[in-house]
Write a protein that holds these residues in place. Structure first.
Motif, PDB file in Angstrom:
ATOM      1  N   ALA A   1       0.822  -1.206   0.000  1.00  0.00           N
ATOM      2  CA  ALA A   1       0.000   0.000   0.000  1.00  0.00           C
ATOM      3  C   ALA A   1       0.858   1.258   0.000  1.00  0.00           C
ATOM      4  O   ALA A   1       0.543   2.237  -0.684  1.00  0.00           O
ATOM      5  N   VAL A   2       1.947   1.253   0.765  1.00  0.00           N
ATOM      6  CA  VAL A   2       2.822   2.424   0.821  1.00  0.00           C
ATOM      7  C   VAL A   2       3.474   2.671  -0.533  1.00  0.00           C
ATOM      8  O   VAL A   2       3.521   3.812  -1.023  1.00  0.00           O
ATOM      9  N   GLY A   3       3.984   1.626  -1.146  1.00  0.00           N
ATOM     10  CA  GLY A   3       4.645   1.806  -2.439  1.00  0.00           C
ATOM     11  C   GLY A   3       3.685   2.131  -3.561  1.00  0.00           C
ATOM     12  O   GLY A   3       3.998   2.938  -4.431  1.00  0.00           O
ATOM     13  N   GLY A   4       2.535   1.511  -3.547  1.00  0.00           N
ATOM     14  CA  GLY A   4       1.555   1.758  -4.604  1.00  0.00           C
ATOM     15  C   GLY A   4       1.006   0.466  -5.165  1.00  0.00           C
ATOM     16  O   GLY A   4       1.701  -0.242  -5.906  1.00  0.00           O
ATOM     17  N   ARG A   5      -0.213   0.165  -4.790  1.00  0.00           N
ATOM     18  CA  ARG A   5      -0.866  -1.044  -5.272  1.00  0.00           C
ATOM     19  C   ARG A   5      -1.100  -0.961  -6.773  1.00  0.00           C
ATOM     20  O   ARG A   5      -1.375   0.097  -7.319  1.00  0.00           O
ATOM     21  N   SER A   6      -0.978  -2.100  -7.445  1.00  0.00           N
ATOM     22  CA  SER A   6      -1.200  -2.262  -8.895  1.00  0.00           C
ATOM     23  C   SER A   6      -0.234  -1.432  -9.729  1.00  0.00           C
ATOM     24  O   SER A   6      -0.580  -0.972 -10.810  1.00  0.00           O
ATOM     25  N   THR A   7       0.994  -1.257  -9.229  1.00  0.00           N
ATOM     26  CA  THR A   7       2.025  -0.564 -10.002  1.00  0.00           C
ATOM     27  C   THR A   7       3.247  -1.435 -10.279  1.00  0.00           C
ATOM     28  O   THR A   7       4.116  -1.035 -11.060  1.00  0.00           O
TER      29      THR A   7
ATOM     30  N   GLY B   1       2.060   5.380  -7.303  1.00  0.00           N
ATOM     31  CA  GLY B   1       0.790   5.720  -7.941  1.00  0.00           C
ATOM     32  C   GLY B   1       0.500   7.205  -7.881  1.00  0.00           C
ATOM     33  O   GLY B   1       0.005   7.803  -8.857  1.00  0.00           O
ATOM     34  N   THR B   2       0.812   7.834  -6.754  1.00  0.00           N
ATOM     35  CA  THR B   2       0.579   9.280  -6.618  1.00  0.00           C
ATOM     36  C   THR B   2       1.495  10.078  -7.531  1.00  0.00           C
ATOM     37  O   THR B   2       1.061  11.045  -8.181  1.00  0.00           O
ATOM     38  N   ILE B   3       2.756   9.678  -7.620  1.00  0.00           N
ATOM     39  CA  ILE B   3       3.693  10.366  -8.520  1.00  0.00           C
ATOM     40  C   ILE B   3       3.242  10.219  -9.976  1.00  0.00           C
ATOM     41  O   ILE B   3       3.261  11.182 -10.754  1.00  0.00           O
ATOM     42  N   GLY B   4       2.813   9.012 -10.343  1.00  0.00           N
ATOM     43  CA  GLY B   4       2.334   8.804 -11.705  1.00  0.00           C
ATOM     44  C   GLY B   4       1.106   9.624 -12.019  1.00  0.00           C
ATOM     45  O   GLY B   4       0.968  10.177 -13.122  1.00  0.00           O
ATOM     46  N   GLN B   5       0.205   9.727 -11.060  1.00  0.00           N
ATOM     47  CA  GLN B   5      -0.989  10.538 -11.255  1.00  0.00           C
ATOM     48  C   GLN B   5      -0.637  12.018 -11.416  1.00  0.00           C
ATOM     49  O   GLN B   5      -1.197  12.723 -12.258  1.00  0.00           O
TER      50      GLN B   5
ATOM     51  N   PHE C   1       3.514   1.264  16.613  1.00  0.00           N
ATOM     52  CA  PHE C   1       2.670   2.450  16.528  1.00  0.00           C
ATOM     53  C   PHE C   1       3.011   3.267  15.282  1.00  0.00           C
ATOM     54  O   PHE C   1       2.113   3.788  14.596  1.00  0.00           O
ATOM     55  N   ALA C   2       4.296   3.371  14.999  1.00  0.00           N
ATOM     56  CA  ALA C   2       4.720   4.112  13.809  1.00  0.00           C
ATOM     57  C   ALA C   2       4.242   3.409  12.538  1.00  0.00           C
ATOM     58  O   ALA C   2       3.797   4.063  11.586  1.00  0.00           O
ATOM     59  N   LEU C   3       4.306   2.082  12.527  1.00  0.00           N
ATOM     60  CA  LEU C   3       3.866   1.333  11.344  1.00  0.00           C
ATOM     61  C   LEU C   3       2.365   1.493  11.133  1.00  0.00           C
ATOM     62  O   LEU C   3       1.903   1.715  10.009  1.00  0.00           O
ATOM     63  N   GLY C   4       1.586   1.395  12.213  1.00  0.00           N
ATOM     64  CA  GLY C   4       0.147   1.596  12.093  1.00  0.00           C
ATOM     65  C   GLY C   4      -0.197   3.002  11.655  1.00  0.00           C
ATOM     66  O   GLY C   4      -1.081   3.208  10.803  1.00  0.00           O
ATOM     67  N   GLY C   5       0.507   3.995  12.223  1.00  0.00           N
ATOM     68  CA  GLY C   5       0.271   5.371  11.812  1.00  0.00           C
ATOM     69  C   GLY C   5       0.615   5.607  10.360  1.00  0.00           C
ATOM     70  O   GLY C   5      -0.083   6.346   9.646  1.00  0.00           O
ATOM     71  N   LEU C   6       1.693   4.970   9.880  1.00  0.00           N
ATOM     72  CA  LEU C   6       2.075   5.090   8.476  1.00  0.00           C
ATOM     73  C   LEU C   6       0.979   4.558   7.565  1.00  0.00           C
ATOM     74  O   LEU C   6       0.639   5.173   6.543  1.00  0.00           O
ATOM     75  N   PHE C   7       0.396   3.419   7.935  1.00  0.00           N
ATOM     76  CA  PHE C   7      -0.665   2.835   7.111  1.00  0.00           C
ATOM     77  C   PHE C   7      -1.897   3.741   7.082  1.00  0.00           C
ATOM     78  O   PHE C   7      -2.520   3.926   6.042  1.00  0.00           O
ATOM     79  N   VAL C   8      -2.239   4.329   8.224  1.00  0.00           N
ATOM     80  CA  VAL C   8      -3.386   5.230   8.277  1.00  0.00           C
ATOM     81  C   VAL C   8      -3.139   6.468   7.417  1.00  0.00           C
ATOM     82  O   VAL C   8      -4.015   6.912   6.649  1.00  0.00           O
ATOM     83  N   LEU C   9      -1.946   7.037   7.516  1.00  0.00           N
ATOM     84  CA  LEU C   9      -1.620   8.229   6.738  1.00  0.00           C
ATOM     85  C   LEU C   9      -1.646   7.955   5.243  1.00  0.00           C
ATOM     86  O   LEU C   9      -2.157   8.770   4.451  1.00  0.00           O
ATOM     87  N   VAL C  10      -1.100   6.810   4.856  1.00  0.00           N
ATOM     88  CA  VAL C  10      -1.104   6.461   3.433  1.00  0.00           C
ATOM     89  C   VAL C  10      -2.528   6.251   2.941  1.00  0.00           C
ATOM     90  O   VAL C  10      -2.900   6.694   1.850  1.00  0.00           O
ATOM     91  N   THR C  11      -3.340   5.584   3.742  1.00  0.00           N
ATOM     92  CA  THR C  11      -4.728   5.339   3.345  1.00  0.00           C
ATOM     93  C   THR C  11      -5.503   6.643   3.171  1.00  0.00           C
ATOM     94  O   THR C  11      -6.303   6.789   2.231  1.00  0.00           O
ATOM     95  N   LEU C  12      -5.253   7.616   4.035  1.00  0.00           N
ATOM     96  CA  LEU C  12      -6.005   8.874   4.001  1.00  0.00           C
ATOM     97  C   LEU C  12      -5.478   9.847   2.948  1.00  0.00           C
ATOM     98  O   LEU C  12      -6.262  10.483   2.238  1.00  0.00           O
ATOM     99  N   PHE C  13      -4.151   9.971   2.846  1.00  0.00           N
ATOM    100  CA  PHE C  13      -3.575  11.030   2.027  1.00  0.00           C
ATOM    101  C   PHE C  13      -2.872  10.529   0.766  1.00  0.00           C
ATOM    102  O   PHE C  13      -2.685  11.294  -0.176  1.00  0.00           O
TER     103      PHE C  13
END
Length: 387
Positions: free
Chosen positions: A301-307, A354-358, A335-347
Motif C-alpha cells: 500500500a505504501v509503495g503503490g498497489r497495482s504498479t 501511484g501518486t507520482i504517476g498521477q 505504533f509508527a507502522l500503524g500510523g504510516l498505514f493510516v496516513l497512506v490510506t487517508l492522504f
C-alpha cells in the motif's frame, strides 16, 4: 516466442527498474569483494546481507501485488507461502551440515537427535540434493495455493471473508510448525547452517552471490509479473478486480483466472522465502505469524498497489525505516507502522508510485481534439468566414 512475449510487455518504467536491479546485482558484490575495508566505496558484508533481506521482502511484496493489485484478492496469508519456501531451503541446509552438527549425527539434524528421533522422517528424503529442494520451494507453496484456491474460488468466497480465511490458514500453520513432533524443529526452527552448494554460507563470496541471486530473481519476477498483467490475460484480471460479476457474465471462468494468478504469486513468495533463509541464517515458526502477512500489505500500500514497482519500493523503504526506527525507539515501531498505514490510506491512497504517476499525468500538456467536421472533410478542409 516466450522471450518476445516477455519483452513486449515491458514499458520504460519496468525496463528502468530491471536495469537498476541488474546493476545493483553486479555493483554491490563488486564493491564488497573488490575494495578494501578502508575504501570509502566499500560496502560491508553486513550491509549487503541486510539489503539482500530487503530484496527478498520486495519480491514478497511484488507477489502480493500481483493478486491484490490486479486481481482484487487481498491475501493475508502470503507470509505462509514465504515461510514454506524458507523451510524447504532450511531443510536442504540442515542436511548439508552432516556430522559437523553438535551431536555429530551424519543423517539426523541436531534437533531430531535432541528429541530422540531414531530415523529421518520420509518427508525429509531428497532434501540432501539442491535441485530437489529448489523444486520443493516452488511446489509446496504452489500446491497449497492451488488446493486452497480451488475450494475458495469455486465457492465464490470474496472480499473480507477470503482475507480472513487466508489469515486463518497462516495461523493454523503457525500452530502446527510450533509442535516438536512435526519434524521441523518446533519453536527453535532451523539454524546453524554450514554451507550451500558446497560453499561456506558465512563466507563473503557466498553472501555476495546470494545478494546477486536475489536481485536477479527479483528482476525476473518483475518481468514475469509485467508480462502477465499487460497481456490479454491481465486485462481480464483487471476486469475480475473491478467488476467480477460482469466478467463472469461475459463468459469468462473467473475462478480459473484467480487460481492461476494465486498459484504463480505463491510460488514467487516461496522463492523469496528460500532466498531469505541462507542470508538471515534461521527459519522458525515466527515467519508464519499473521502480523508478518499484514506488514506485506502495508509495504504494498505504501509503495503503490497495482504498479508492480511500487511494492518493491515500499518494501525497501518501510524495512529500511524499521531498521533505523527500531534502533532508536524500538518500543514505538508498531505504533509508527500503524500510523504510516493510516496516513497512506487517508492522504496517499494510490501509494508513492501511484501518486507520482498521477501527478505527472496531470502535468502533461493536453492536445486539442480535431473538430469532427475537419476529420470528415480531410486535412485540407478550411473554415469559411461567415458572410
Amino acid at each position: 516466442m516466450i522471450t518476445a512475449f516477455l519483452l513486449r510487455s515491458l514499458d520504460r518504467k519496468i525496463i528502468a527498474a530491471i536495469v537498476i536491479l541488474l546493476a545493483v546485482a553486479v555493483l554491490v558484490p563488486v564493491l564488497n569483494l573488490m575494495t578494501a575495508p578502508t575504501n570509502p566505496l566499500h560496502i560491508p558484508t553486513y550491509i549487503m546481507a541486510l539489503f539482500g533481506k530487503y530484496l527478498t521482502y520486495a519480491l514478497l511484496a511484488l507477489a502480493l501485488d500481483l493478486v491484490w493489485g490486479f486481481c482484487g484478492i487481498l491475501s493475508l496469508g502470503h507470509g505462509a507461502f514465504f515461510a514454506l519456501g524458507g523451510y524447504a531451503m532450511g531443510m536442504y541446509l540442515m542436511r548439508q551440515i552432516g556430522s559437523r552438527g553438535v551431536y555429530g549425527d551424519p543423517i539426523l539434524p541436531d534437533f531430531m537427535v535432541f528429541l530422540n528421533w531414531k530415523e529421518l522422517p520420509w518427508f525429509w528424503y531428497g532434501f540432501d540434493r539442491f535441485w530437489f529442494a529448489a523444486l520443493m520451494v516452488l511446489l509446496v507453496p504452489g500446491l497449497l495455493a492451488f488446493v486452497f484456491g480451488w475450494f475458495a474460488f469455486r465457492s465464490r468466497v470474496n472480499g473480507v471473508y477470503l482475507s480472513i480465511i487466508t489469515q486463518a490458514m497462516t495461523y493454523a500453520l503457525l500452530l502446527a510448525f510450533f509442535r516438536n513432533d512435526m519434524g521441523f524443529g518446533g519453536n527453535n526452527g532451523m539454524t546453524d547452517f554450514k554451507e550451500i552448494l558446497g560453499s561456506n554460507v558465512q563466507a563473503d563470496a557466498t553472501r555476495a552471490a546470494l545478494f546477486a541471486a536475489t536481485a536477479i530473481f527479483l528482476a525476473l519476477s518483475l518481468i514475469i509479473a509485467s508480462a502477465i498483467v499487460r497481456s490479454k490475460f491481465g486485462k481480464v484480471l483487471v476486469g475480475v478486480r473491478d467488476a467480477e460479476s460482469r466478467t463472469r457474465f461475459l463468459g469468462y471462468r473467473v475462478e480459473h483466472f484467480k487460481l492461476f494468478t494465486f498459484v504463480v504469486s505463491a510460488m514467487m513468495a516461496g522463492i523469496a522465502g528460500a532466498l531469505y533463509v541462507p542470508q538471515v541464517g534461521i527459519i522458525n515458526p515466527g515467519e508464519f505469524a499473521p502480523a508478518n502477512s499484514i506488514e506485506v500489505v502495508i509495504w504494498t500500500a505504501v509503495g503503490g498497489r497495482s504498479t508492480l514497482i511500487g511494492p518493491i519500493l515500499g518494501a525497501i523503504l518501510v524495512n529500511g525505516g524499521k531498521t533505523i526506527f527500531t534502533g532508536l525507539f524500538p518500543e514505538f515501531w508498531l505504533f509508527a507502522l500503524g500510523g504510516l498505514f493510516v496516513l497512506v490510506t487517508l492522504f496517499l491512497p494510490k501509494g508513492i508510485v501511484g501518486t507520482i504517476g498521477q501527478y505527472l499525468s496531470r502535468r502533461k500538456p493536453k492536445t486539442e481534439a480535431t473538430p469532427p467536421a475537419l476529420q470528415e472533410e480531410g486535412v485540407d478542409a478550411k473554415i469559411q468566414p461567415a458572410e
